[in-house]
Enzyme design. Structure first.
Site, PDB file in Angstrom:
ATOM      1  N   ARG A 167     -15.048  18.462  -2.207  1.00  0.00           N
ATOM      2  CA  ARG A 167     -14.295  18.840  -3.611  1.00  0.00           C
ATOM      3  C   ARG A 167     -13.868  17.622  -4.285  1.00  0.00           C
ATOM      4  O   ARG A 167     -13.132  16.847  -3.767  1.00  0.00           O
ATOM      5  CB  ARG A 167     -13.123  19.958  -3.578  1.00  0.00           C
ATOM      6  CG  ARG A 167     -12.557  20.264  -4.756  1.00  0.00           C
ATOM      7  CD  ARG A 167     -11.486  21.329  -4.793  1.00  0.00           C
ATOM      8  NE  ARG A 167     -12.197  22.677  -4.854  1.00  0.00           N
ATOM      9  CZ  ARG A 167     -11.490  23.856  -5.044  1.00  0.00           C
ATOM     10  NH1 ARG A 167     -10.325  23.688  -5.487  1.00  0.00           N
ATOM     11  NH2 ARG A 167     -12.497  24.922  -5.128  1.00  0.00           N
TER      12      ARG A 167
ATOM     13  N   GLN B 228     -18.359  29.438  -5.239  1.00  0.00           N
ATOM     14  CA  GLN B 228     -17.691  30.556  -5.810  1.00  0.00           C
ATOM     15  C   GLN B 228     -18.723  31.673  -6.356  1.00  0.00           C
ATOM     16  O   GLN B 228     -18.459  32.687  -6.386  1.00  0.00           O
ATOM     17  CB  GLN B 228     -16.895  30.083  -6.987  1.00  0.00           C
ATOM     18  CG  GLN B 228     -16.103  31.072  -7.715  1.00  0.00           C
ATOM     19  CD  GLN B 228     -14.963  31.749  -6.838  1.00  0.00           C
ATOM     20  OE1 GLN B 228     -14.223  30.995  -6.347  1.00  0.00           O
ATOM     21  NE2 GLN B 228     -14.973  33.365  -6.907  1.00  0.00           N
TER      22      GLN B 228
ATOM     23  N   ASP C 140     -12.161  31.965 -16.752  1.00  0.00           N
ATOM     24  CA  ASP C 140     -11.862  31.198 -16.079  1.00  0.00           C
ATOM     25  C   ASP C 140     -10.614  30.354 -16.795  1.00  0.00           C
ATOM     26  O   ASP C 140     -10.416  30.732 -17.819  1.00  0.00           O
ATOM     27  CB  ASP C 140     -12.901  29.955 -15.502  1.00  0.00           C
ATOM     28  CG  ASP C 140     -12.394  28.893 -14.452  1.00  0.00           C
ATOM     29  OD1 ASP C 140     -11.237  29.118 -13.927  1.00  0.00           O
ATOM     30  OD2 ASP C 140     -13.073  27.892 -14.371  1.00  0.00           O
TER      31      ASP C 140
ATOM     32  N   CYS D 141     -12.311  33.572 -10.899  1.00  0.00           N
ATOM     33  CA  CYS D 141     -12.638  32.628  -9.554  1.00  0.00           C
ATOM     34  C   CYS D 141     -11.046  32.362  -8.746  1.00  0.00           C
ATOM     35  O   CYS D 141     -10.851  32.348  -7.579  1.00  0.00           O
ATOM     36  CB  CYS D 141     -13.174  31.503  -9.755  1.00  0.00           C
ATOM     37  SG  CYS D 141     -12.422  30.538 -10.806  1.00  0.00           S
TER      38      CYS D 141
ATOM     39  N   ARG E 162     -15.417  34.798  -0.549  1.00  0.00           N
ATOM     40  CA  ARG E 162     -15.401  33.242  -0.246  1.00  0.00           C
ATOM     41  C   ARG E 162     -15.708  33.121   0.899  1.00  0.00           C
ATOM     42  O   ARG E 162     -16.543  32.079   1.719  1.00  0.00           O
ATOM     43  CB  ARG E 162     -14.373  32.183  -0.716  1.00  0.00           C
ATOM     44  CG  ARG E 162     -13.987  32.498  -2.264  1.00  0.00           C
ATOM     45  CD  ARG E 162     -15.126  31.807  -3.074  1.00  0.00           C
ATOM     46  NE  ARG E 162     -15.435  30.104  -2.567  1.00  0.00           N
ATOM     47  CZ  ARG E 162     -14.739  29.210  -2.894  1.00  0.00           C
ATOM     48  NH1 ARG E 162     -13.609  29.716  -3.937  1.00  0.00           N
ATOM     49  NH2 ARG E 162     -14.728  27.979  -2.678  1.00  0.00           N
TER      50      ARG E 162
HETATM   51  N1  NVA Z   1     -12.551  25.623 -13.601  1.00  0.00           N
HETATM   52  C1  NVA Z   1     -11.585  25.610 -12.427  1.00  0.00           C
HETATM   53  C2  NVA Z   1     -11.722  26.264 -11.149  1.00  0.00           C
HETATM   54  C3  NVA Z   1     -10.844  26.307 -10.299  1.00  0.00           C
HETATM   55  C4  NVA Z   1     -11.448  26.762  -8.978  1.00  0.00           C
HETATM   56  C5  NVA Z   1     -11.341  24.002 -12.059  1.00  0.00           C
HETATM   57  O1  NVA Z   1     -11.905  23.288 -12.028  1.00  0.00           O
HETATM   58  O2  NVA Z   1      -9.812  23.764 -11.972  1.00  0.00           O
HETATM   59  N1   CP Z   2     -11.589  29.566  -6.575  1.00  0.00           N
HETATM   60  C1   CP Z   2     -11.160  28.574  -5.931  1.00  0.00           C
HETATM   61  O1   CP Z   2     -12.347  27.627  -5.602  1.00  0.00           O
HETATM   62  O2   CP Z   2      -9.846  28.254  -5.456  1.00  0.00           O
HETATM   63  P1   CP Z   2      -9.226  27.408  -4.969  1.00  0.00           P
HETATM   64  O3   CP Z   2      -8.988  26.344  -5.801  1.00  0.00           O
HETATM   65  O4   CP Z   2      -7.870  27.742  -4.591  1.00  0.00           O
HETATM   66  O5   CP Z   2     -10.046  26.726  -3.669  1.00  0.00           O
END
Ligand code: NVA
Ligand code: CP
Length: 304
Positions: free
Chosen positions: A104, A134, A219, A259, A287
């Site tokens: 991530r 997701q 979102d 999400c 998930r």
């Molecule tokens: N668009 C959000 C999704 C979090 C799961 C982000 O990137 O923070």
């Molecule tokens: N939806 C999602 O990816 O959640 P987290 O940021 O908690 O992993």
């Protein structure tokens, strides 16, 4: 052998994606029936998190444990990754030690570069541009509750962000129509939209975008890394809130997905996310199952 990566939904064929969803539902049933299924015994997943996470970390870590393998959490705070070791070097080293790597991070380019130097599969667990894991969970949720999504109309309301981009790719791969309503200046990337051809329609007005939609998705207005823009974004996105009045314009049986994490009173009202059309808890649970199917799929090509 070049490993199989999962950096966007386009890394799998439509048939492979459908197969993954079917397997995810199977793994879900096995777990619910209390049947141990240790297909990834002795396999090790490295999880690199440069951004916060609840669902992604817990689902990958629990999923590996359930499949008989092991997951290790790596934060930049505690690794050389955070002290500037080139990611190409980290990729070469880590991929000699573990079986699969999940990342991530911020720029999507970082994960593609990492994958180029990795000997083992790399999974995108969210970048600034995409969040494909997701979408596996969202699609699994739809398939379980409503059957095939082919030909359906989905409305994505809000920021043209990583989730929106992954919905655009999902529209291509799963053959549904996506209406996106986003304010000017916050629309999804032109090239990603163009590549989807007539699968995607862009709107300024959320009311137009949700008309007839069988699934409404939103979102957060400010994603991770955009915290400084929170106030400015609240003003721009206020007309894009998913509330009961907007849901009334969608199909009467429309589902609502998010999400998570969600901000009640911002992108969605509490009555919608906690109401009868919302399936966010199934979506979050999936998930776990969808990623277990993904881990099995990517590791199937690399025997111990
Ligand atoms: N668009 C959000 C999704 C979090 C799961 C982000 O990137 O923070
Ligand atoms: N939806 C999602 O990816 O959640 P987290 O940021 O908690 O992993």
């Amino acid at each position: 052998m070049t490993p199989r990566h999962f950096l966007t939904l386009l890394d799998c064929t439509p048939d492979e994606l459908r197969g993954l969803l079917a397997r995810a539902s199977e793994l879900k049933s096995l777990l619910r029936d209390g049947q141990a299924h240790e297909s990834l015994r002795h396999r090790v997943l490295a999880m690199i998190f440069e951004k916060s996470s609840t669902r992604t970390r817990v689902s990958f870590e629990a999923g590996m444990a359930q499949l008989g393998g092991h997951a290790m959490f790596l934060s930049p705070k505690d690794t050389q990754f955070g002290r500037g070791e080139p990611l190409e070097d980290s990729a070469r080293v880590m991929s000699r030690m573990v079986d699969i790597i999940m990342i991530r991070t911020f720029e999507h380019d970082k994960i593609t570069r990492f994958a180029d130097y990795s000997q083992v599969p790399v999974i995108n667990a969210l970048t600034d541009t995409y969040h494909p894991c997701q979408l596996l969970a969202d699609m699994q949720t739809w398939f379980e509750l409503r059957g095939d999504i082919r030909g359906a109309t989905v409305a994505f309301i809000g920021d043209g962000n990583n989730m929106c981009h992954s919905y655009i790719n999902a529209a291509r791969q799963f053959d549904f129509h996506l209406n996106v309503a986003a304010p000017p200046g916050y629309r999804p990337d032109d090239a990603i939209v163009a590549a989807a051809g007539d699968r995607v329609s862009l709107y300024d007005d959320p009311a137009q975008a949700v008309r007839g939609a069988q699934l409404v998705v939103t979102d957060v207005w400010a994603s991770m890394g955009q915290e400084d823009e929170q106030r400015a974004r609240e003003r721009v996105f206020a007309p894009y809130q998913v509330n009961a009045a907007l849901m009334m314009l969608a199909d009467k049986d429309a589902l609502f997905m998010h999400c998570l994490p969600a901000h009640r009173g911002e992108e969605v009202t509490a009555d919608v996310i906690d109401g009868p059309q919302s399936v966010v808890w199934d979506e979050a649970e999936n998930r776990l199952h969808a990623q277990k199917a993904l881990l099995e799929f990517l590791l199937a090509a690399t025997p111990l």
